[in-house]
Design a protein around this motif. Structure first.
Motif, PDB file in Angstrom:
ATOM      1  N   ALA A  98      -9.082  59.169  17.758  1.00  0.00           N
ATOM      2  CA  ALA A  98      -8.547  60.076  16.743  1.00  0.00           C
ATOM      3  C   ALA A  98      -7.358  60.871  17.299  1.00  0.00           C
ATOM      4  N   LEU A 128      -4.294  58.500  17.667  1.00  0.00           N
ATOM      5  CA  LEU A 128      -3.678  58.217  16.374  1.00  0.00           C
ATOM      6  C   LEU A 128      -2.836  59.401  15.895  1.00  0.00           C
ATOM      7  N   LEU A 129      -3.351  60.607  16.099  1.00  0.00           N
ATOM      8  CA  LEU A 129      -2.618  61.808  15.694  1.00  0.00           C
ATOM      9  C   LEU A 129      -1.322  61.936  16.481  1.00  0.00           C
ATOM     10  N   TYR A 133       0.178  58.387  13.285  1.00  0.00           N
ATOM     11  CA  TYR A 133      -0.473  57.481  12.339  1.00  0.00           C
ATOM     12  C   TYR A 133      -1.144  58.325  11.255  1.00  0.00           C
ATOM     13  N   THR A 134      -0.830  58.059   9.995  1.00  0.00           N
ATOM     14  CA  THR A 134      -1.246  58.977   8.935  1.00  0.00           C
ATOM     15  C   THR A 134      -2.054  58.332   7.819  1.00  0.00           C
ATOM     16  N   THR A 162      -7.755  57.269   9.260  1.00  0.00           N
ATOM     17  CA  THR A 162      -7.824  58.397  10.200  1.00  0.00           C
ATOM     18  C   THR A 162      -9.070  59.237   9.937  1.00  0.00           C
ATOM     19  N   ARG A 163      -9.416  59.420   8.674  1.00  0.00           N
ATOM     20  CA  ARG A 163     -10.638  60.161   8.360  1.00  0.00           C
ATOM     21  C   ARG A 163     -11.876  59.384   8.802  1.00  0.00           C
TER      22      ARG A 163
END
Length: 414
Positions: free
Chosen positions: A256, A259-260, A264-265, A270-271
């Motif tokens: 996580a 990715l942040l 990456y959105t 992402t959730r």
């Protein structure tokens, strides 16, 4: 959000899922004024052009699944389930999981596993190529999400019931390519569950071309996840590689963060990594971002399915009703069902009743019971024998495999 407010609220009520799955223990939803009963419907959309349309009328005990697609003038039924002439075998498990992933990618409010998988599971079946290790964690997860207060067993009761009713593996299914190039399924005789499907080779009702186009779009949508340039950076690739190990779920926080940092959105993925509603949600998200084959990481993270190696036997029990009180066979069915469920050995239900004319009327001769035994055949026959002895019915009852005349000996009274 694909689910309308009425269905969303109704699914939280304790009796919804037993009613939806026609459970024998569900409250009676039948109403003589069923035409005026409320129906629940929803559209699970894939892009702008495709949708799976579900309609459920509790009072009629009828569930319909239709496909909305280019080339179809209106939503076209691909399967239905009821208590009479059902045709629920629309797709093998792998296709349902694929469609749920693709639809969830487009809708941040729709979790997978979640309502789509739980609702449409009745239209999926287990085929020869489906691996239970890749199935049960997702189906369990769907019902953990939808019924969080029900079931703490090693395997969810809903998952076990689905396996009992939809396991067509080893029943002689044959897949073929029709002259138009689309896949069809058939079954040439079976000792197990029978196939009831519109998707057979000679069918003129199933929208083969539209269904194939739906699956193509779903595959492209899921496969496209792994091509995002933000996933190609060394830090993200390293984090993904750690997450694809058998203990990979322990490394989700680091993924996580990576990715942040990489910008990456994707809101769904992402959730799913940072705040999964169930471990299976994070699992398929990591699988998609890593480009792994569908289900490979599910079996790696969750291990062997509790249903692996499970066996079922479908039996017919004939109970004589001559000289017995009214509903005698049904009373035995209810008693046997309660004991089998309590012991997690299976279930039983009353089937047809044989009648004969006598003195200008008809008398009940016998009632046939449909009995399912799981895993321990000897113990199951012992339970059947004990219930029959308790009702003084063992001397005149006969038990045999469904579709077979060979008699299975009952155990003596103990």
């Amino acid at each position: 959000m694909p689910l309308d407010d009425a269905l969303t609220v109704r699914m939280t009520e304790p009796d919804f899922w037993p009613v939806y799955f026609f459970d024998d223990e569900a409250p009676d939803a039948y109403d003589e004024d069923a035409d005026e009963q409320e129906s629940f419907g929803t559209r699970f959309r894939l892009g702008e052009a495709f949708a799976l349309v579900l309609d459920f009328t509790p009072g009629l005990e009828y569930v319909d699944l239709a496909l909305e697609a280019p080339g179809l003038p209106e939503p076209t039924t691909v399967g239905w389930d009821d208590q009479a002439h059902f045709h629920p075998h629309v797709m093998p498990w792998q296709e349902l999981d694929l469609l749920c992933r693709a639809v969830a990618l487009d809708d941040p409010e729709l979790r997978h596993p979640g309502p789509m998988l739980a609702l449409l599971s009745r239209f999926a079946f287990l085929a020869d190529h489906d691996d239970l290790d890749r199935v049960t964690p997702l189906l369990d997860g769907a019902f953990v999400v939808m019924r969080p207060g029900a079931g703490r067993e090693r395997i969810r009761p809903e998952t076990r019931a689905w396996f009992d009713l939809r396991n067509l593996a080893g029943t002689g299914l044959t897949w073929s390519t029709r002259p138009d190039g689309h896949d069809a399924v058939d079954q040439l005789g079976t000792d197990g569950l029978s196939l009831y499907s519109l998707r057979t080779p000679d069918s003129e009702e199933f929208p083969f071309a539209a269904w194939s186009a739906l699956l193509t779009q779903a595959r492209e949508s899921v496969a496209g996840v792994a091509t995002d340039p933000a996933l190609a950076g060394p830090a993200v690739r390293q984090a993904l590689d750690r997450c694809t190990a058998p203990d990979g779920y322990e490394h989700l926080p680091a993924l996580a963060d990576a990715l942040l940092a990489a910008g990456y959105t994707h809101p769904v993925l992402t959730r799913a990594v940072a705040r999964p509603v169930h471990r299976a949600e994070a699992c398929w998200a990591v699988e998609a971002m890593s480009g792994l084959p569908q289900g490979e990481l599910v079996s790696r993270w969750f291990g062997t399915s509790p249903l692996s190696g499970s066996e079922t036997w479908r039996l017919s029990l004939h109970v004589s009703e001559l000289g017995r009180p009214p509903r005698f066979g049904h009373q035995i069915a209810e008693a046997l069902d309660a004991v089998l469920r309590q012991a997690d050995l299976g279930r039983a239900e009353a089937g047809g009743t044989a009648l004969r004319p006598e003195n200008g009327t008809y008398v009940h001769v016998s009632t046939s019971l449909h009995v399912l035994i799981r895993d321990d055949f000897t113990r199951g026959v012992g339970v059947i024998s004990r219930v029959l002895h308790d009702h003084d019915a063992a001397e005149t009852a006969t038990l045999h495999p469904r579709g077979d005349r060979d008699v299975i000996p009952l155990h003596p009274r103990t």
